[in-house]
Write an enzyme that holds these catalytic residues in place. Structure first.
Site, PDB file in Angstrom:
ATOM      1  N   ASP A  82      28.469   1.418 -31.947  1.00 32.37           N
ATOM      2  CA  ASP A  82      27.829   0.809 -30.779  1.00 32.37           C
ATOM      3  C   ASP A  82      26.332   1.178 -30.704  1.00 32.37           C
ATOM      4  OD1 ASP A  82      27.881  -0.566 -28.317  1.00 32.37           O
ATOM      5  OD2 ASP A  82      28.286   1.276 -27.191  1.00 32.37           O
ATOM      6  N   GLU A 134      22.159  -8.063 -29.514  1.00 32.17           N
ATOM      7  CA  GLU A 134      21.956  -8.206 -28.067  1.00 32.17           C
ATOM      8  C   GLU A 134      20.678  -8.983 -27.773  1.00 32.17           C
ATOM      9  OE1 GLU A 134      22.808  -4.775 -25.593  1.00 32.17           O
ATOM     10  OE2 GLU A 134      20.986  -5.110 -24.446  1.00 32.17           O
TER      11      GLU A 134
HETATM   12  P1  13P Z   1      29.333   1.918 -19.248  1.00 29.17           P
HETATM   13  O1  13P Z   1      29.062   3.343 -19.570  1.00 29.17           O
HETATM   14  O2  13P Z   1      28.587   1.458 -18.061  1.00 29.17           O
HETATM   15  O3  13P Z   1      30.794   1.632 -19.147  1.00 29.17           O
HETATM   16  O4  13P Z   1      28.763   1.034 -20.449  1.00 29.17           O
HETATM   17  C1  13P Z   1      29.392   1.115 -21.696  1.00 29.17           C
HETATM   18  C2  13P Z   1      28.688   0.320 -22.711  1.00 29.17           C
HETATM   19  O5  13P Z   1      28.201  -0.757 -22.449  1.00 29.17           O
HETATM   20  C3  13P Z   1      28.640   0.870 -24.068  1.00 29.17           C
HETATM   21  O6  13P Z   1      27.854   0.113 -24.921  1.00 29.17           O
END
Ligand code: 13P
Length: 283
Positions: A82, A134
């Site tokens: 991520d 993104e």
């Molecule tokens: P949150 O921590 O707000 O759940 O966001 C998670 C996220 O988007 C990880 O990329």
């Protein structure tokens, strides 16, 4: 079952009109808790770790754990990297076997975002991995720290990135934010709807913690297929640990560990039920 590509999970979600949870995890307790929720609900899931978390969950150690958990799961699990911002980290994740990676070049101009995304797409293609990019900026990094102004996604730029990169999923900025919301989020469904009409790939909602169940369902109705949840799981685990240590007469490390696993399990299960992914790994 076991380890699958995120692309496959999201295409199935598109067909079935539900959302797949992408749950950020940081240690073995969270991984075990998340997978047990998916197995109980017979739900597909994505396990992910963000680049910003690597000081706490080093990739060469954490990647084999995530992959082993996916390979041993009774349901399909994708393993996703991520918010990759450095190409060297993304390359390392690909070499270690992540089935998808996110290139987050959203803070740059759309031209630079496209250039970097194309570069990552070429890297990922060599490993048969999927890519998420993104468009627009959330205004906060994955760890919830402020990083600049939030900027809504421009649907025309979403289409341009889609056409010029061939990515597998696109994350949008529609009023969502990482970490805890300071006030109730107001999501812009027009941007979501317009983007959905312009691209043929699944759309992603980041910043899942603190979004209402109704908004989650609305997002899914409007084409969101991957929903990222991090903070809510971290808080659930932390709260469960705090309660245990406060109330146990003779705290025991292994019971603490089990308590943390259950904290993650409860939170992941709750979200999967809202996303409608339960039962989708059994059909
Ligand atoms: P949150 O921590 O707000 O759940 O966001 C998670 C996220 O988007 C990880 O990329």
């Amino acid at each position: 079952m076991s380890l699958v590509s995120m692309k496959e999970l999201l295409l199935a979600a598109e067909k079935g009109k539900y959302g797949v949870g992408a749950f950020s995890v940081a240690n073995m307790e969270m991984v075990l808790g998340a997978v047990s929720a998916a197995e109980e609900l017979c739900s597909p899931m994505i396990l992910q770790v963000a680049q910003v978390r690597l000081p706490y969950s080093p990739l060469p150690i954490f990647a084999p754990l995530l992959l082993a958990a996916a390979n041993n799961a009774k349901v399909p699990v994708a393993v996703h990297f991520d918010h990759g911002t450095e190409l060297s980290c993304i390359e390392q994740a690909l070499q270690l076997g992540f089935t998808s990676v996110m290139i987050d070049a959203s803070k740059y101009s759309i031209e630079e975002n496209i250039r970097l995304t194309r570069q990552v797409k070429a890297m990922a293609d060599k490993h048969g991995a999927a890519v998420e990019a993104e468009v627009g900026q959330l205004g906060s990094t994955e760890d919830g720290k402020a990083d600049g102004e939030a900027m809504y996604s421009d649907p025309k730029e979403v289409r341009r990135l889609y056409e010029e990169t061939g990515v597998d999923a696109i994350a949008l900025s529609i009023g969502n934010a990482h970490g805890l919301y300071k006030k109730e989020p107001k999501l812009n469904f027009e941007i979501l709807q317009a983007s959905k009409e312009l691209v043929a790939v699944p759309l992603v909602l980041h910043g899942g913690s603190g979004i209402s169940d109704e908004d989650f369902r609305n997002c899914i109705r409007h084409g969101i297929r991957k929903i990222n949840v991090a903070t809510a799981t971290f808080l659930a685990v932390e709260q469960a640990a705090r309660d245990y240590v406060t109330h146990a007469q003779h705290p025991d490390y292994f019971l603490l560990s089990e308590t943390m696993r259950l904290g993650a399990y409860e939170n992941v299960k709750r979200h999967m039920l809202v996303f409608g992914s339960d039962g989708k790994a059994c059909v």
